[in-house]
Write an enzyme that holds these catalytic residues in place. Structure first.
Site, PDB file in Angstrom:
ATOM      1  N   HIS A 221      19.076 -35.824  -0.286  1.00 28.03           N
ATOM      2  CA  HIS A 221      19.867 -36.925  -0.832  1.00 28.03           C
ATOM      3  C   HIS A 221      19.667 -38.161   0.035  1.00 28.03           C
ATOM      4  O   HIS A 221      20.161 -38.233   1.154  1.00 28.03           O
ATOM      5  CB  HIS A 221      21.341 -36.503  -0.861  1.00 28.03           C
ATOM      6  CG  HIS A 221      22.244 -37.449  -1.568  1.00 28.03           C
ATOM      7  ND1 HIS A 221      21.880 -38.118  -2.714  1.00 28.03           N
ATOM      8  CD2 HIS A 221      23.519 -37.843  -1.302  1.00 28.03           C
ATOM      9  CE1 HIS A 221      22.894 -38.860  -3.127  1.00 28.03           C
ATOM     10  NE2 HIS A 221      23.898 -38.725  -2.279  1.00 28.03           N
TER      11      HIS A 221
ATOM     12  N   ASP B 278      15.876 -35.896  -5.136  1.00 25.84           N
ATOM     13  CA  ASP B 278      17.313 -36.050  -4.861  1.00 25.84           C
ATOM     14  C   ASP B 278      18.148 -35.209  -5.822  1.00 25.84           C
ATOM     15  O   ASP B 278      18.034 -35.356  -7.037  1.00 25.84           O
ATOM     16  CB  ASP B 278      17.702 -37.526  -4.988  1.00 25.84           C
ATOM     17  CG  ASP B 278      19.025 -37.849  -4.332  1.00 25.84           C
ATOM     18  OD1 ASP B 278      19.994 -37.090  -4.554  1.00 25.84           O
ATOM     19  OD2 ASP B 278      19.101 -38.841  -3.596  1.00 25.84           O
TER      20      ASP B 278
ATOM     21  N   SER C 141      24.105 -43.654  -1.967  1.00 29.81           N
ATOM     22  CA  SER C 141      24.741 -42.807  -2.957  1.00 29.81           C
ATOM     23  C   SER C 141      25.763 -43.613  -3.755  1.00 29.81           C
ATOM     24  O   SER C 141      25.418 -44.640  -4.329  1.00 29.81           O
ATOM     25  CB  SER C 141      25.359 -41.600  -2.242  1.00 29.81           C
ATOM     26  OG  SER C 141      25.659 -40.580  -3.148  1.00 29.81           O
TER      27      SER C 141
END
Length: 515
Positions: A484, A454, A228
């Site tokens: 995610h 995502d 991320s």
């Protein structure tokens, strides 16, 4: 309200803890004239996390009995004054399970946010990386401004309860004024309580910390796993130190070409896609979907719930109520992982019957609130790092002009994410740039993993990262999945490709697709 943190593991760990309960019922240093790269880390058994890290118990040993060890690394407060005041960067590690002869080095993790504590997150997911530990020490850290590393402090727990109950999607002038006033008060509290560190929590500062960490850990190259926001941090590191990149993996990739507005609009589209997929999944199963007859019916009922909550909240976790903002936040949190879709279904069922406990617990998880009412500093750090990084500043008039575009991207999340753009208004520190520079000519290959479903870091960002890294650096791998991130989905194809590169240096073919 800030945009949802681009973090996976820390938020999902907290979600599981909170839901299990609900369903069951700047430290500064003296100026030192020393070479910080020569410092020796004093590794000791880890103590319980600080409240800023999320609280809880000390990490349990891994299944084979390996204990987690913690240490503090000194880093310059201001990298422009490397001989000036220092701060402590909190580190955690689990030593390799393999032999010294096969050990490659330390594999450094950043799990995202910005604002997530690596010291608490790595142990929570340590078993998932057992294969990687055969040749690496697993290492993570609290980036500066986060957790135990000169944490940014803003409002008190009681003030944060009020802050997160506010109406973050104003419908009239009075509501708009209140939102802006609350934002100004929050930002002023950050300046009052954390003025010394606010100018020094940029991603470029954290990247320089990582290069110092590489040296202190004794590695010639940085071996890195960024998830991320950790992909943005990794990209900035590769730009600053291209010749020091060893084997690196970016998973759940932030689009480095976007400014703050484009990033928020991308998240609106991403969360809407995840909601669409959730609704389709529920209504396509053989048994009846308890929250709607068709996918559109599911979304229509959610929209009505949020409209009703805007007029009148329902009981949540006593004494707090479930507001429209908290419900939207809770729904977004559940969309981070397909594993939590069942909780979203149950939470919506409850809310339709007038009980907001599960959705409020999900919202609490996103905001870093524990069951005892104490908050980690993930929100304060998230805002501080984003505002120090992002040059753009948006006023309410600009947001109102952009609302139609955001609503077109997501009828459910558009307003929420559009108004989140005012978070940096009146911030005490100027933002560094419109978007990060991740060009990394001369770097070793970096494996870039994008997930088509995502919500927080939309799939398109992976290709943008590959292009921005430069020719011959980024190698794209696609995972056709939900949630995610990809590696923690436990997809065998993804894990085989990632493990093959990190452990054996085998770069998968560009354009590899896993499903």
């Amino acid at each position: 309200m800030p945009k949802p943190p681009r973090a996976r593991a820390a938020a999902l760990t907290a979600t599981a803890v909170l839901l299990s309960s609900v369903l069951a019922a700047c430290s500064g240093g003296d100026s030192k004239d020393e070479d910080l790269s020569a410092q020796k880390l004093d590794w000791k058994d880890c103590t319980a996390p600080s409240q800023a890290e999320g609280g809880g118990d000390a990490p349990s040993p891994l299944p084979n009995g390996t204990k987690w060890q913690c240490a503090t690394m000194k880093a310059p407060l201001d990298w422009n004054k490397p001989k000036g005041d220092t701060i402590g960067i909190a580190l955690i590690r689990a030593k390799t399970s393999g032999s010294e002869s096969t050990r490659i080095g330390s594999l450094v993790f950043n799990f995202g946010g910005p604002g997530g504590s690596g010291v608490t997150t790595l142990p929570a997911f340590g078993e998932d990386y057992a294969k990687l530990r055969t040749r690496y020490d697993l290492v993570s850290f609290d980036p500066r401004g986060v957790g135990r590393s000169a944490p940014v402090k803003c409002e008190s727990d009681q003030q944060l309860d009020s802050y997160f109950q506010q109406d973050a999607t104003p419908d009239d002038a009075a509501e708009r004024t209140k939102l802006l006033d609350n934002t100004k008060e929050f930002n002023a509290a950050c300046e009052k309580n954390s003025k010394k560190v606010l100018a020094h929590v940029r991603t470029t500062d954290a990247a320089r910390d990582m290069d110092l960490m590489r040296q202190v850990l004794g590695d010639d190259k940085l071996y890195y796993f960024g998830i991320s926001y950790g992909t943005e941090l990794g990209g900035v590191y590769a730009h600053l130190f291209p010749k020091k990149v060893g084997r690196a993996v970016f998973d759940a990739v932030v689009d480095p070409t976007q400014d703050a507005e484009q990033g928020s609009l991308g998240q609106a589209k991403g969360f809407q896609l995840a909601l669409d997929n959730f609704a389709e999944d529920c209504t396509s199963k053989t048994e009846d979907c308890p929250i709607g007859d068709t996918a559109q019916d599911v979304k229509d009922r959610i929209a009505k719930l949020l409209a009703d909550l805007d007029k009148k909240p329902i009981p949540g976790i006593f004494p707090r109520e479930l507001t429209q903002t908290a419900a939207t936040n809770g729904i977004a949190q559940a969309l981070y992982s397909k594993d939590f879709w069942q909780y979203l279904t149950e939470g919506l069922e409850q809310a339709y019957d007038g009980d907001g406990k599960i959705l409020l617990a999900l919202s609490d998880s996103m905001n870093g609130r524990s069951e005892n009412g104490e908050y980690s500093n993930i929100t304060a750090a998230n805002i501080a790092i984003n505002c120090a990084d992002d040059k753009s500043r948006y006023d309410s008039a600009y947001v109102e002009r952009k609302l139609p575009e955001f609503r077109a991207a997501s009828p459910l999340f558009g307003d929420f994410l559009a108004w989140g753009m005012v978070s940096c208004t009146d911030w005490a520190v100027a933002g560094a740039a419109e978007h990060p520079d991740v060009s990394a000519a001369g770097s070793a290959p970096i494996l870039v993993v994008g997930n088509t479903g995502d919500p927080a870091t939309p799939y398109e960002g992976a290709r943008k990262m590959v292009d921005a890294l430069g020719k011959g650096v980024g190698v794209e791998l696609t995972y056709k999945g939900q949630g995610h991130g990809a590696y923690d989905s436990k997809n065998k194809c993804v894990q085989s490709a990632v493990n093959g590169y990190l452990l054996d240096g085998k770069v998968p073919a560009a354009g590899t697709v896993c499903s």
